[in-house]
Design an enzyme around this catalytic site. Sequence first.
Site: not given
Length: 353
Positions: A34, A38, A47, A84, A160
């Site tokens: 990562r 952000r 973004r 992702d 998920y």
Amino acid sequence: MEQGEKPETGSRRKPLLRALAGEPMDRPAVWLMRQAGRYLPEYRALRQDATNFLDMCLTPERAVEATLQPIRRFGMDGAILFCDILVVPFALGRSVAFREGEGPVLEPLRTRKEAASLVTDGVAERLGAVYAAITEIQSSLSPETALIGFAGAPWTVATYMVEGGTNRDFAAVKRWALGDEEGFDVLIDRLVDATVAHLSAQITAGAEVVQLFDSWAGVLPERAFRRYVIAPTARIVTALKTRHPGVPVIGFPRGAGLMYRAYVMETGVSAIGLDSAVPCAIAQRTLQSLVPVQGNLDPLLLVVGGAAMAEAVAAIRASFGGGPFVFNLGHGVLPQTPVENVERLVELVRCAP
Ligand code: 1CP
């Protein structure tokens, strides 16, 4: 020469590839899980312009830019594709959305019949934008930087798909996996096929290393760990090594604890990603003797910075520096991470021990 194999040998090869090939190094290769995201102001700006997160992953120019941002700032040895793990369920025809502050939201898949109806043919065609981004990233990287592709491992992606998003007790997916092994195997088998297709297309497009993220490997009891983590990973590794010999596959079975060694021995991964809870001295003896290791600074130490971070980096280097080793975190960079701590970390990893 097979696709993905590089003609360079010895010291001319990229540091990350040399480390993963088991070569001794003066200083460890380094990249961070990562490393885009952000905590970087330039990522937040990028973004803001995208309608949604999936759109960002599937628009080559945005994915290229997000991938390159941390490389420009810090010059890591590895650039990880910005994408992702949930693009695979999307390519299998499931609805996938990312909601602000809530994380991913998927339409829950709960039955063997639904699993059997997933169509794996065409997965790579539907993700063409991802491979276009890879080819473009590869052409912009310096000759020293290796491009890392990735996918979620079948178990983690299944959590998920079945839960319908992030759910820390895993009640629905474990109930299915533990109570109806043959039914759950149908889902895992579809995910093995889709993952091989996706990773193979990434390598063909220019990824030089791939990592399998099994972020939730640690929640399974032994029998299920063998069936849903080790066995599917072994199948993926075998398929990739057949199609793309020489392209290293890094396995990251986060939280695997005492199962780490069986995972390494039975999956055939080329290198092993360690989470922060793995004791370095034990990993050095029992894992680094088998394959190169990658890890494992606690992401919170990167938030804390200062002397605590410096001491932890020195301890990790002292444990692993004598063998094949890639410096990384034990999990992803956190959004609250100060950018200057990442700069300092890369300096610390690269200074003489
Ligand atoms: O709005 C945003 O910016 C969304 C935040 C975000 C980002 C930056 C998500 C949503 N995904 C990503 C990128 C991403 N995801 C990368 C990019 C490359 C890099 O490392 O720089 C990678 C490798 C991933 C992998 C990923 N996605 C994993 C495996 C690694 C891990 O962190 O355990 C998982 C579990 C996901 C699912 C996911 N994607 C995003 C969220 C919020 C989540 C859920 C995480 C959770 O359940 O805790």
